[in-house]
Structure formats: C-alpha cells, structure tokens
Design a protein around this motif. Structure first.
Motif, mmCIF file in Angstrom:
data_model
loop_
_atom_site.group_PDB
_atom_site.id
_atom_site.type_symbol
_atom_site.label_atom_id
_atom_site.label_comp_id
_atom_site.label_asym_id
_atom_site.label_seq_id
_atom_site.Cartn_x
_atom_site.Cartn_y
_atom_site.Cartn_z
ATOM 1 N N GLU A 1 47.690 46.208 -38.867
ATOM 2 C CA GLU A 1 46.236 47.168 -38.197
ATOM 3 C C GLU A 1 45.374 47.115 -39.590
ATOM 4 O O GLU A 1 44.022 46.958 -39.063
ATOM 5 N N GLU A 2 45.533 47.705 -40.644
ATOM 6 C CA GLU A 2 44.424 47.212 -41.622
ATOM 7 C C GLU A 2 43.661 45.826 -41.054
ATOM 8 O O GLU A 2 42.070 45.830 -41.655
ATOM 9 N N LYS A 3 44.167 44.546 -41.330
ATOM 10 C CA LYS A 3 43.538 43.238 -40.983
ATOM 11 C C LYS A 3 43.024 42.991 -39.368
ATOM 12 O O LYS A 3 41.723 43.446 -39.750
ATOM 13 N N SER A 4 43.144 43.802 -38.655
ATOM 14 C CA SER A 4 42.581 44.234 -37.116
ATOM 15 C C SER A 4 40.895 45.070 -37.554
ATOM 16 O O SER A 4 39.801 44.740 -36.762
ATOM 17 N N LEU A 5 41.093 46.398 -38.565
ATOM 18 C CA LEU A 5 40.067 47.063 -39.112
ATOM 19 C C LEU A 5 39.051 46.059 -39.552
ATOM 20 O O LEU A 5 37.769 45.842 -39.369
#
Length: 267
Positions: free
Chosen positions: A136-140
C-alpha cells in the motif's frame, strides 16, 4: 449540464447571495467565510452564512463527484487532509524542483516525497518502492508522484503568465509565496457542504472556521494578496483553461465591486 452553460452561470450568476435567514455575526466566522468566497461564488452558494443554500441533490453530487465524499468518515478524512496537507504539500515540492531548474524533475520529486515523512520513515519507504512485491505504501508514493508531476507540468506552463486586473502580472515572489489560500478556500466550502449534509457537527465546523481565520490573519495582509495565492493554486492544479479565466474574473469582481464582502470588509 453542458460545460459552456455551466461556465456562463458561474460568470454571470447572481453575485453575493445573502442567506435570507441571516448572516453569520461572529467576526472569526465572517473572515473564514470570506476566505471561501471565490469558491462559494463559483458554485453560487450563499456568501455570508454557514449554510450554502444549495439543494441536497446539488450538495450530494458536488461532494460525491468532486471529493469522493458520501459519508461522515469520508468527510472527516478529506477535511483533515485539506487542513493538514492540501495541494500545497505537492506545490511546495514542485516549486522547489522548478526553481532548481531540473530538466525532467521526476527523480527529484520522488526523493522529496520520500523524505517528507508523509508516507513513513524515509529509509523504510525507499526499501518498499524498490522491492518487487506490491504494498500500500508503495502505491501511495507512486500515486503521489503522478499527482506531483502533473502539478509540476502545470506550474511550468503558467509560471509568470498568470495575472489579474488588480494585482497585474504575478511575479516570481508571488509563486514562491505558495498556494495556502487555494487550500483554505476549498476547506471552507467543503466544510460548509459537509455541514449541510450533516456529515460533520457544528462544533467541528466552528473549529475549522477558527483554523482558517487564524491562517488567514497570520499569512495574508489583504484580500488581493489572498487572491493571488488562490489563483496560482488553481492554475497549478489544472493549468491554463477557460475555467481559470472564470475563476480569475470572480476574484477580480471580489476585489473591486463596491458590494463585494472583500471590499466591504478588508483584511
């Protein structure tokens, strides 16, 4: 509604609609509502009250289609983000990259997003974005990168080209001052619409108005100065288009019209 018809309504609609049930009387609330005037004139809301005077269907459509708000939780999250970050979070990054003269700027923007701390500890974020597996962090971070790069392109396209009839041509120092007004104006409007939809309580709405008033008094010495910050924010968000001309026209009227709340109540 067709685009040209909507634009015509924005430009030629009735100005400064007053609430028939009476205006807000608290000076803090009045100044905060005036910070949202460009946006409230754009959507043809009341200019002087907590309520917008818009129909429930208009409010629901506006919050849903433009803000992805259809519940109290979504309203709270959006208002928190606007108050804490807004578009100025990206603007401050891309303005630095633009000022440094980076040819493409993508790597510089990505690094600035990483070190901002918004997406987690920088070293952890670096490991996440270089790892093969998704998270999720990478996507954000990469979603934020695309938003920031779009704003960088818009900023480059409008830099030193924006002007209005009162302030004249905007100077580099006006761009470097940032776009706080753009975020404050939208924060007021979204809060008013959310209050009308009963997504937030009056106590929270009053807290938001007090925050906006404090930011306005701390950062702006006049409504024309506020207008520059708002218009640069709008230009950096969407570039040069017909709607920017309409927004600038609204701001020019607010700065010059004898009946304008800005003229009647200067900062």
């Amino acid at each position: 509604m067709g685009f040209l018809k909507k634009l015509f309504q924005i430009v030629s609609g009735k100005k400064y609609r007053n609430c028939p049930d009476g205006a807000a009387v608290d000076p803090v609330a009045q100044r905060a509502l005036q910070a949202g005037l460009i946006n409230s004139e754009q959507i043809m809301a009341y200019c002087d009250s907590y309520t917008t005077g818009l129909s429930h269907s208009t409010l629901a459509e506006g919050l849903g289609s433009h803000w992805d708000i259809s519940s109290p939780q979504e309203a709270a999250e959006t208002l928190e983000s606007l108050g804490r970050y807004g578009h100025r979070f990206f603007y401050d990054i891309v303005f630095r990259v633009h000022s440094d003269g980076a040819s493409e700027g993508r790597q510089e923007v990505l690094e600035a997003l990483i070190v901002s701390g918004r997406y987690g500890a920088p070293e952890t974020v670096r490991k996440q974005i270089t790892a093969q597996e998704p998270c999720e962090e990478k996507s954000l971070v990469f979603s934020a990168l695309e938003q920031a790069m779009e704003m960088l392109g818009n900023l480059r396209s409008v830099f030193r080209l924006v002007e209005d009839k009162v302030n004249g041509s905007y100077l580099p120092k006006d761009y470097s001052a940032g776009i706080l007004a753009w975020d404050l104006g939208r924060l007021v409007t979204v809060a008013r619409m959310s209050l009308d939809c009963k997504y937030i309580e009056l106590d929270e709405f009053s807290r938001i108005l007090a925050h906006v008033d404090k930011e306005v008094r701390s950062n702006f010495s006049s409504w024309p100065q506020f207008a520059k910050s708002y218009i640069i924010g709008r230009a950096s968000w969407a570039g040069q288009n017909m709607m920017l001309s309409g927004i600038t026209g609204i701001a020019e009227d607010l700065m010059t019209d004898d009946k304008s709340p800005w003229v009647l109540s200067p900062l």
